[in-house]
Write a protein that holds these residues in place. Structure first.
Motif, PDB file in Angstrom:
ATOM      1  N   ALA A  48      -7.213 -92.401 -83.772  1.00 49.93           N
ATOM      2  CA  ALA A  48      -6.211 -92.390 -84.849  1.00 49.93           C
ATOM      3  C   ALA A  48      -5.548 -93.761 -84.941  1.00 49.93           C
ATOM      4  CB  ALA A  48      -5.143 -91.343 -84.541  1.00 49.93           C
ATOM      5  N   THR A  49      -5.065 -94.092 -86.153  1.00 47.25           N
ATOM      6  CA  THR A  49      -4.157 -95.244 -86.258  1.00 47.25           C
ATOM      7  C   THR A  49      -2.939 -94.838 -87.064  1.00 47.25           C
ATOM      8  OG1 THR A  49      -5.089 -96.079 -88.316  1.00 47.25           O
ATOM      9  CG2 THR A  49      -5.878 -97.088 -86.289  1.00 47.25           C
ATOM     10  N   GLY A  50      -1.892 -95.594 -86.843  1.00 43.14           N
ATOM     11  CA  GLY A  50      -0.685 -95.442 -87.635  1.00 43.14           C
ATOM     12  C   GLY A  50      -0.641 -96.593 -88.620  1.00 43.14           C
ATOM     13  N   LEU A  51       0.352 -97.470 -88.456  1.00 47.45           N
ATOM     14  CA  LEU A  51       0.474 -98.603 -89.387  1.00 47.45           C
ATOM     15  C   LEU A  51      -0.144 -99.884 -88.819  1.00 47.45           C
ATOM     16  CD1 LEU A  51       4.020 -97.929 -90.877  1.00 47.45           C
ATOM     17  CD2 LEU A  51       1.790 -97.593 -91.947  1.00 47.45           C
ATOM     18  N   ARG A  52      -0.915 -99.750 -87.762  1.00 45.25           N
ATOM     19  CA  ARG A  52      -1.689-100.862 -87.170  1.00 45.25           C
ATOM     20  C   ARG A  52      -0.802-102.050 -86.805  1.00 45.25           C
ATOM     21  NH1 ARG A  52      -5.921-102.145 -91.098  1.00 45.25           N
ATOM     22  NH2 ARG A  52      -5.047-100.654 -92.547  1.00 45.25           N
ATOM     23  N   ARG A  53       0.324-101.761 -86.191  1.00 49.53           N
ATOM     24  CA  ARG A  53       1.189-102.842 -85.692  1.00 49.53           C
ATOM     25  C   ARG A  53       0.866-103.172 -84.240  1.00 49.53           C
ATOM     26  NH1 ARG A  53       1.941-102.724 -90.877  1.00 49.53           N
ATOM     27  NH2 ARG A  53       3.602-104.089 -91.625  1.00 49.53           N
ATOM     28  N   SER A  54      -0.150-102.552 -83.670  1.00 47.57           N
ATOM     29  CA  SER A  54      -0.611-102.979 -82.346  1.00 47.57           C
ATOM     30  C   SER A  54      -1.434-104.243 -82.541  1.00 47.57           C
ATOM     31  CB  SER A  54      -1.447-101.885 -81.689  1.00 47.57           C
ATOM     32  OG  SER A  54      -0.653-100.724 -81.529  1.00 47.57           O
ATOM     33  N   CYS A 114      10.162-101.897 -88.028  1.00 49.59           N
ATOM     34  CA  CYS A 114      10.341-100.486 -88.422  1.00 49.59           C
ATOM     35  C   CYS A 114       9.074 -99.950 -89.082  1.00 49.59           C
ATOM     36  CB  CYS A 114      11.562-100.314 -89.311  1.00 49.59           C
ATOM     37  SG  CYS A 114      11.497-101.217 -90.853  1.00 49.59           S
ATOM     38  N   TYR A 115       8.027-100.788 -89.146  1.00 49.51           N
ATOM     39  CA  TYR A 115       6.774-100.326 -89.744  1.00 49.51           C
ATOM     40  C   TYR A 115       5.840 -99.771 -88.679  1.00 49.51           C
ATOM     41  CZ  TYR A 115       8.793-102.696 -93.686  1.00 49.51           C
ATOM     42  OH  TYR A 115       9.666-103.068 -94.673  1.00 49.51           O
ATOM     43  N   VAL A 116       6.330 -98.774 -87.957  1.00 50.34           N
ATOM     44  CA  VAL A 116       5.501 -98.044 -86.988  1.00 50.34           C
ATOM     45  C   VAL A 116       5.675 -96.554 -87.273  1.00 50.34           C
ATOM     46  CG1 VAL A 116       5.795 -99.800 -85.198  1.00 50.34           C
ATOM     47  CG2 VAL A 116       7.283 -97.823 -85.197  1.00 50.34           C
ATOM     48  N   THR A 117       4.655 -95.782 -86.956  1.00 56.51           N
ATOM     49  CA  THR A 117       4.718 -94.334 -87.178  1.00 56.51           C
ATOM     50  C   THR A 117       5.186 -93.625 -85.903  1.00 56.51           C
ATOM     51  OG1 THR A 117       2.435 -94.078 -86.424  1.00 56.51           O
ATOM     52  CG2 THR A 117       2.766 -94.442 -88.793  1.00 56.51           C
ATOM     53  N   ALA A 123       2.148 -92.879 -78.821  1.00 55.04           N
ATOM     54  CA  ALA A 123       0.913 -93.262 -78.129  1.00 55.04           C
ATOM     55  C   ALA A 123       1.046 -94.575 -77.372  1.00 55.04           C
ATOM     56  CB  ALA A 123      -0.249 -93.331 -79.118  1.00 55.04           C
ATOM     57  N   ASN A 124       2.042 -95.404 -77.732  1.00 54.92           N
ATOM     58  CA  ASN A 124       2.296 -96.611 -76.927  1.00 54.92           C
ATOM     59  C   ASN A 124       3.589 -96.475 -76.119  1.00 54.92           C
ATOM     60  OD1 ASN A 124       0.106 -98.336 -77.269  1.00 54.92           O
ATOM     61  ND2 ASN A 124       0.789 -98.895 -79.332  1.00 54.92           N
ATOM     62  N   ASP A 125       4.212 -95.315 -76.174  1.00 57.56           N
ATOM     63  CA  ASP A 125       5.515 -95.093 -75.524  1.00 57.56           C
ATOM     64  C   ASP A 125       6.379 -96.359 -75.673  1.00 57.56           C
ATOM     65  OD1 ASP A 125       7.542 -93.813 -74.264  1.00 57.56           O
ATOM     66  OD2 ASP A 125       6.745 -94.026 -72.234  1.00 57.56           O
ATOM     67  N   GLY A 171      -0.482 -92.682 -74.195  1.00 58.56           N
ATOM     68  CA  GLY A 171      -1.911 -92.423 -73.939  1.00 58.56           C
ATOM     69  C   GLY A 171      -2.860 -93.121 -74.889  1.00 58.56           C
ATOM     70  N   LEU A 172      -2.356 -94.054 -75.696  1.00 62.12           N
ATOM     71  CA  LEU A 172      -3.196 -94.937 -76.518  1.00 62.12           C
ATOM     72  C   LEU A 172      -4.119 -94.166 -77.457  1.00 62.12           C
ATOM     73  CD1 LEU A 172      -4.085 -97.382 -73.589  1.00 62.12           C
ATOM     74  CD2 LEU A 172      -2.443 -97.811 -75.434  1.00 62.12           C
ATOM     75  N   GLY A 173      -3.693 -92.976 -77.831  1.00 62.49           N
ATOM     76  CA  GLY A 173      -4.458 -92.185 -78.801  1.00 62.49           C
ATOM     77  C   GLY A 173      -5.725 -91.580 -78.225  1.00 62.49           C
TER      78      GLY A 173
END
Ligand SMILES: Cc1cc2nc3c(=O)[nH]c(=O)nc-3n(C[C@H](O)[C@H](O)[C@H](O)COP(=O)(O)OP(=O)(O)OC[C@H]3O[C@@H](n4cnc5c(N)ncnc54)[C@H](O)[C@@H]3O)c2cc1C
Length: 445
Positions: A48-54, A114-117, A123-125, A171-173
């Motif tokens: 899964a991905t959210g807003l891809r700020r990783s 603030c652009y994270v889900t 998933a990144n705690d 848990g990194l998804g």
């Protein structure tokens, strides 16, 4: 039915690796089981991905299928008395802020964008400037929904399936698809922050300020001039703040004012330009130091003002390096890292130093631990940059520290396994239908 469609421009925030991906974009929770089974039928390991700020490869999966969760952004329930918000995992923090700040509620922990889900934050705690008070995001998660590749949907909490819950937080998804999250918000009295900015001349002063500030300030963080050397090594601007007890309840606009339209040629990020910027920023910070009342966005999310600011690093992208080292060695290890960075002439204007508190993180792979964290961006200059990071790895390893997977795109397996001794216990919870480039790299024996 949701299909996996080839996507040529699916990147992480660091933009180092640019490879096509197959991407599915479900919009409703009842599509998720079907999305997973479609991916499985096509033999795609999923992520899964959210807003891809990783920044790195923890959100890349080129041989597999990505499930973009950003379309699942609905509020499911809010209990104002218990301050419990249940929402779909794709709900971004910026929307949460727009809806809840005016009602007097704020996320218990927020990262520097603030652009994270919610799903990405779990998933990144993730951690924020208030780690010494509130710990990590996962500490505030009361329940969550997890869909496994078998089709089984579970409700997890610290008491229901506690081991899988601990594996899913941070848990990194890799334990499955987080479908919804229930978190406890914190009360605030206004949408303003009382902030003080204090220039400091070196690491002794930084640690002194951090210790004193943590007693009276909920939020602390420092910008640090990573290219300063000699007597100026470790100079920076210490920022500390609290939610104001009065003032407007309405959040500031906080919108992105400007989007970087193109990738900037990397030559613009040379040592001289960065050095000049850092010196100017430091002297300007000195001139303007003192207290002020500011809105939430300028304090928490200054970088969000420039959309796609990662393009400043050009087509080759950038690495972020975020380490944490324990209290006993934090001064010496930080000094050694800063000296190595300054001598290399690499590094950027985005360098952050912060102390983490003693709160134990709830995830098996949570990054934060008590000590000091240093985060820096490095423009990707190929082998030179990789050599510098290998030198930093040696310092972090010797200090008994670790690196943040959300920011990483290259740490060796040995570095990951040394920093995260629970990784083997974690791997028992990894859903066999899920994978990532990061996990393939760091879980090798
Ligand atoms: C400017 C900036 C500042 C930042 N500051 C901080 C900071 O202060 N502290 C901090 O901790 N981090 C910080 N980060 C990193 C960022 O907070 C994390 O990478 C965050 O997890 C990104 O959320 P996302 O929604 O973009 O998730 P993504 O980056 O898209 O994904 C992150 C992880 O979550 C997984 N995931 C996403 N959604 C789901 C789901 N529904 N189910 C299962 N897994 C899922 C992905 O597989 C991936 O492993 C910063 C990043 C930027 C760009």
């Amino acid at each position: 039915m949701t299909h996996f469609v080839p996507h040529d421009d699916f990147r992480s925030w660091g933009n180092v690796l640019q490879v096509p991906h197959a991407v599915a974009r479900p919009s409703w929770r009842d599509q998720l089981a079907n999305t997973i089974s479609t991916g499985r039928q096509q033999g795609l390991p999923l992520l899964a991905t959210g807003l891809r700020r990783s920044y790195g490869d923890s959100i890349l999966n080129p041989a597999g299928g990505m499930i973009d969760m950003a379309g699942l952004d609905r509020i499911i329930h809010f209990d104002p008395d218990r301050r419990l918000l249940r929402a779909e995992a794709g709900l971004p923090l910026d929307v949460l802020l727009k809806l809840f700040v005016r009602q007097g509620f704020f996320p218990p922990v927020t990262p520097g964008t603030c652009y994270v889900t919610l799903g990405g934050a779990v998933a990144n705690d993730v951690h924020g400037k208030n780690h010494h008070v509130n710990g990590t995001f996962g500490r505030w998660v009361r329940r969550l929904g997890l869909l496994r590749s078998s089709g089984e949907e579970l409700e997890l909490s610290p008491t229901e399936h506690p081991d899988l819950f601990a594996a899913t937080i941070g848990g990194l998804g890799l334990t499955g698809l987080i479908t919804w999250v229930e978190i406890e918000l914190i009360p605030i009295k206004s949408a303003m922050m009382d902030v003080e900015n204090i220039p400091f001349e070196g690491l002794d002063a930084f640690f002194d300020l951090a210790k004193k500030s943590e007693e009276n300030f909920d939020y602390t963080v420092s910008w640090i001039d990573c290219l300063a050397a000699g007597a100026s090594l470790g100079r920076g601007i210490f920022s500390r703040g609290n939610h104001s007890a009065s003032g407007s309840p309405l959040p500031d606009r906080g919108n992105t004012r400007f989007n970087m339209p193109i990738n900037v040629p990397q030559i613009a990020m040379n040592r001289h330009a960065i050095n000049a910027f850092n010196a100017l920023y430091f002297w300007n910070g000195k001139r303007k130091s003192g207290g002020a009342r500011v809105g939430l966005h300028p304090f928490f999310y200054p970088l969000d003002t420039i959309g796609r600011w990662n393009r400043l690093y050009g087509k080759k992208g950038m690495y972020q390096y975020q380490s944490v080292v324990p209290p006993a060695v934090q001064h010496d290890a930080t000094k050694e890292m800063l000296a190595a960075i300054s001598a290399s002439g690499q590094g950027s204007f985005l360098a952050v130093l912060k102390t983490f508190g003693a709160s134990v993180s709830p995830g098996l792979l949570s990054f934060p631990m008590e000590g000091t964290t240093l985060a820096l961006d490095f423009p990707n200059r190929g082998d030179d940059t990789l050599r510098l990071m290998a030198r930093l790895d040696a310092i972090v390893l010797a200090a008994g520290g670790r690196l943040y997977p959300a920011k990483d795109g290259r740490m060796p397996a040995q570095m990951f396994q040394a920093g995260y001794p629970a990784w083997q216990a974690f791997s028992k919870h990894v859903d066999s239908g899920f994978s990532s480039l990061f996990w393939q790299r760091v879980s090798q024996m």
